[in-house]
Write an enzyme that holds these catalytic residues in place. Structure first.
Site, PDB file in Angstrom:
ATOM      1  N   TYR A 150     -12.528  66.808  26.705  1.00  0.00           N
ATOM      2  CA  TYR A 150     -13.806  67.129  27.328  1.00  0.00           C
ATOM      3  C   TYR A 150     -14.579  68.133  26.459  1.00  0.00           C
ATOM      4  O   TYR A 150     -15.806  68.042  26.328  1.00  0.00           O
ATOM      5  CB  TYR A 150     -13.579  67.721  28.730  1.00  0.00           C
ATOM      6  N   ASN A 173     -19.155  58.246  36.117  1.00  0.00           N
ATOM      7  CA  ASN A 173     -19.486  57.126  35.236  1.00  0.00           C
ATOM      8  C   ASN A 173     -19.620  55.842  36.062  1.00  0.00           C
ATOM      9  O   ASN A 173     -18.661  55.415  36.699  1.00  0.00           O
ATOM     10  CB  ASN A 173     -18.371  56.974  34.193  1.00  0.00           C
ATOM     11  N   CYS A 181     -14.586  56.126  29.821  1.00  0.00           N
ATOM     12  CA  CYS A 181     -14.341  57.522  30.169  1.00  0.00           C
ATOM     13  C   CYS A 181     -12.844  57.803  30.284  1.00  0.00           C
ATOM     14  O   CYS A 181     -12.432  58.976  30.267  1.00  0.00           O
ATOM     15  CB  CYS A 181     -15.067  57.902  31.459  1.00  0.00           C
ATOM     16  N   HIS A 182     -12.018  56.750  30.381  1.00  0.00           N
ATOM     17  CA  HIS A 182     -10.566  56.955  30.431  1.00  0.00           C
ATOM     18  C   HIS A 182     -10.030  57.503  29.109  1.00  0.00           C
ATOM     19  O   HIS A 182      -8.899  57.991  29.046  1.00  0.00           O
ATOM     20  CB  HIS A 182      -9.846  55.648  30.794  1.00  0.00           C
ATOM     21  N   GLU A 208      -4.096  50.383  25.567  1.00  0.00           N
ATOM     22  CA  GLU A 208      -4.755  50.579  24.274  1.00  0.00           C
ATOM     23  C   GLU A 208      -3.797  51.141  23.232  1.00  0.00           C
ATOM     24  O   GLU A 208      -4.057  51.036  22.031  1.00  0.00           O
ATOM     25  CB  GLU A 208      -5.967  51.478  24.445  1.00  0.00           C
TER      26      GLU A 208
END
Length: 211
Positions: A150, A173, A181-182, A208
């Site tokens: 952040y 979001n 945003c993850h 991912e």
């Protein structure tokens, strides 16, 4: 993942067009809604199309305007409430129109199957404004498999002291998964919050990270 429409759905907005549809057999209801969506599109009275798909992180509501995908909502957000919010903030002319969301649904299928690393669908950022939109636009550029804190996001958008505001922007979001945003974590590497819940955030990051 297989994208499937919940043809038995009777949301509060689309039923404004035909409040007695709940008594119709699901298959016929699906055909009727499809015909209604086609007619509404042809007559120019359909402002927001939506579709609900299954995914490994639960059912997702996809909604789009003529500009592009405007909302992706987890089931925990309450899809009926999301539709009502869209009606209030953008337009009450909303219908279930799966064909309009075909590309977005297909790309989500590919993403969850590990065959896609980014999304190529037009986005409508009407639900974000000011600093939150600036953060959302930055999030679009965080690469697949990469995370930022952040604090790093706050610095990247030119306001290093706005760490808490960055967290708020991520938490609100309107396009999770598609706008990743993850991929934003706390400075110590812990997950922080997530609109879809920490289990979903962990699942996306694990997907991912897979080779």
């Amino acid at each position: 993942m297989t994208s499937t429409d919940r043809t038995s759905r009777t949301g509060p907005v689309d039923l404004a067009f035909a409040p007695h549809l709940t008594a119709i057999e699901p298959g016929a209801l699906h055909r009727l809604r499809s015909a209604l969506a086609e007619t509404a599109t042809r007559e120019g009275v359909l402002d927001i199309a939506y579709r609900i798909v299954d995914s490994p992180v639960g059912q997702l509501l996809l909604a789009a305007t003529d500009r592009g995908l405007v909302r992706v909502a987890y089931e925990r957000e309450d899809h009926d409430a999301v539709l009502q919010q869209l009606a209030e903030r953008l337009s009450p002319r909303i219908l279930e129109a799966p064909a309009r969301l075909g590309s977005a649904a297909a790309q989500l299928d590919e993403y969850f199957a590990g065959r896609r690393r980014g999304f190529d669908v037009p986005l409508d950022l009407s639900l974000s404004a000011g600093f939150r939109r600036t953060v959302i636009q930055h999030l679009e550029g965080i690469p697949f498999g990469v995370t930022e804190s952040y604090t790093e996001v706050a610095r990247a958008v030119g306001n290093p002291k706005a760490v808490r505001a960055v967290g708020t922007a991520c938490a609100t979001n309107p396009l999770p998964v598609v706008v990743p945003c993850h991929r934003v974590l706390r400075s110590d590497g812990s997950l922080g919050g997530y609109i879809g819940g920490l289990e979903a955030k962990s699942a996306l990051l694990a997907l991912e990270a897979a080779p």
